[in-house]
Design a protein around this motif. Structure first.
Motif, PDB file in Angstrom:
ATOM      1  N   VAL A  25       3.486  55.797  20.251  1.00 35.69           N
ATOM      2  CA  VAL A  25       3.151  55.445  21.637  1.00 35.69           C
ATOM      3  C   VAL A  25       4.137  56.133  22.581  1.00 35.69           C
ATOM      4  CG1 VAL A  25       3.088  53.545  23.320  1.00 35.69           C
ATOM      5  CG2 VAL A  25       2.058  53.233  21.050  1.00 35.69           C
ATOM      6  N   GLN A  26       5.416  56.023  22.273  1.00 35.99           N
ATOM      7  CA  GLN A  26       6.452  56.591  23.129  1.00 35.99           C
ATOM      8  C   GLN A  26       6.395  58.116  23.164  1.00 35.99           C
ATOM      9  OE1 GLN A  26       9.670  54.531  21.227  1.00 35.99           O
ATOM     10  NE2 GLN A  26       9.512  52.775  22.597  1.00 35.99           N
ATOM     11  N   GLU A  27       6.000  58.739  22.052  1.00 41.20           N
ATOM     12  CA  GLU A  27       5.852  60.196  22.030  1.00 41.20           C
ATOM     13  C   GLU A  27       4.814  60.668  23.043  1.00 41.20           C
ATOM     14  OE1 GLU A  27       4.972  61.580  18.075  1.00 41.20           O
ATOM     15  OE2 GLU A  27       6.827  60.717  17.278  1.00 41.20           O
ATOM     16  N   LYS A  28       3.811  59.840  23.306  1.00 41.05           N
ATOM     17  CA  LYS A  28       2.771  60.171  24.288  1.00 41.05           C
ATOM     18  C   LYS A  28       3.206  59.817  25.710  1.00 41.05           C
ATOM     19  CE  LYS A  28      -1.098  61.320  23.616  1.00 41.05           C
ATOM     20  NZ  LYS A  28      -1.745  62.624  23.680  1.00 41.05           N
ATOM     21  N   GLY A  29       4.416  59.303  25.868  1.00 35.67           N
ATOM     22  CA  GLY A  29       4.943  58.992  27.188  1.00 35.67           C
ATOM     23  C   GLY A  29       4.531  57.638  27.728  1.00 35.67           C
ATOM     24  N   ALA A  30       3.947  56.811  26.875  1.00 40.45           N
ATOM     25  CA  ALA A  30       3.527  55.476  27.313  1.00 40.45           C
ATOM     26  C   ALA A  30       4.621  54.455  26.999  1.00 40.45           C
ATOM     27  CB  ALA A  30       2.224  55.074  26.631  1.00 40.45           C
ATOM     28  N   GLU A  31       4.576  53.368  27.715  1.00 39.06           N
ATOM     29  CA  GLU A  31       5.491  52.261  27.480  1.00 39.06           C
ATOM     30  C   GLU A  31       4.893  51.362  26.414  1.00 39.06           C
ATOM     31  OE1 GLU A  31       7.260  48.399  29.898  1.00 39.06           O
ATOM     32  OE2 GLU A  31       6.113  49.896  30.986  1.00 39.06           O
ATOM     33  N   CYS A  32       5.737  50.770  25.573  1.00 42.18           N
ATOM     34  CA  CYS A  32       5.210  49.790  24.619  1.00 42.18           C
ATOM     35  C   CYS A  32       6.188  48.642  24.461  1.00 42.18           C
ATOM     36  CB  CYS A  32       4.879  50.433  23.277  1.00 42.18           C
ATOM     37  SG  CYS A  32       6.274  50.846  22.265  1.00 42.18           S
ATOM     38  N   LYS A  33       5.621  47.517  24.116  1.00 44.41           N
ATOM     39  CA  LYS A  33       6.417  46.318  23.877  1.00 44.41           C
ATOM     40  C   LYS A  33       6.005  45.747  22.534  1.00 44.41           C
ATOM     41  CE  LYS A  33       7.042  45.295  28.730  1.00 44.41           C
ATOM     42  NZ  LYS A  33       6.894  44.359  29.831  1.00 44.41           N
ATOM     43  N   LEU A  34       6.998  45.432  21.713  1.00 41.62           N
ATOM     44  CA  LEU A  34       6.752  44.833  20.409  1.00 41.62           C
ATOM     45  C   LEU A  34       6.914  43.320  20.503  1.00 41.62           C
ATOM     46  CD1 LEU A  34       8.336  47.783  19.550  1.00 41.62           C
ATOM     47  CD2 LEU A  34       7.477  46.886  17.414  1.00 41.62           C
ATOM     48  N   PHE A  35       6.004  42.605  19.882  1.00 38.46           N
ATOM     49  CA  PHE A  35       6.031  41.150  19.876  1.00 38.46           C
ATOM     50  C   PHE A  35       5.793  40.638  18.463  1.00 38.46           C
ATOM     51  CE2 PHE A  35       4.253  42.356  24.002  1.00 38.46           C
ATOM     52  CZ  PHE A  35       4.991  41.588  24.896  1.00 38.46           C
TER      53      PHE A  35
END
Length: 140
Positions: A25-35
């Motif tokens: 996800v981060q490689e594509k420049g998007a933000e992500c949150k793990l839960f």
């Protein structure tokens, strides 16, 4: 874009997969949150443009029944039209739990963004690469 990665992990294998998806996800420049499953609920669904749900196969090839499944069942009515990905590990069986889960998600109207990722026990290099690909697909 913000992506949620929601998972339950008993041995750490599904957690390792979640972290690899986050890298994609981060490689594509998007933000992500793990839960962890007990940190996420249906009221949070609208905060994310895509969601990955991860759960290992338990018992008779079912989702984990005490934390993950109750949370997922509450989210399930809100899956229609959403970008969803599924992942998880197993130690026995042939992946039946994932095929059943994919069918349920499709029946609820969700759009699976890519093939689900499963791996036997700890994710190897191939599984990690597939998780990265899944993360990139979620962020697209």
């Amino acid at each position: 874009m913000c992506v949620a990665i929601v998972y339950w992990s008993g041995t750490g294998n599904t957690e390792a997969m979640a972290k690899e998806i986050a890298k994609g996800v981060q490689e594509k420049g998007a933000e992500c949150k793990l839960f962890m499953a007990d940190e996420f609920n249906e009221t949070m669904m609208d905060d994310f443009q895509a969601i990955a749900f991860g759960c290992p196969s338990m018992g008779e090839e079912v989702l984990e029944e005490t934390e993950f499944e109750p949370m997922f069942r509450r989210c399930e009515p809100l899956l229609n039209g959403r970008k969803i990905a599924l992942f998880g590990s197993y130690g026995w069986g042939d992946g039946e739990w994932m095929r059943n889960w994919e069918d349920e998600v499709r029946e609820k109207g969700a759009s699976l963004v890519a093939d689900s990722v499963i791996c036997c026990e700890e994710p190897d290099e191939e599984a990690c690469s597939a998780c990265n690909d899944l993360g990139r697909a979620l962020a697209s």
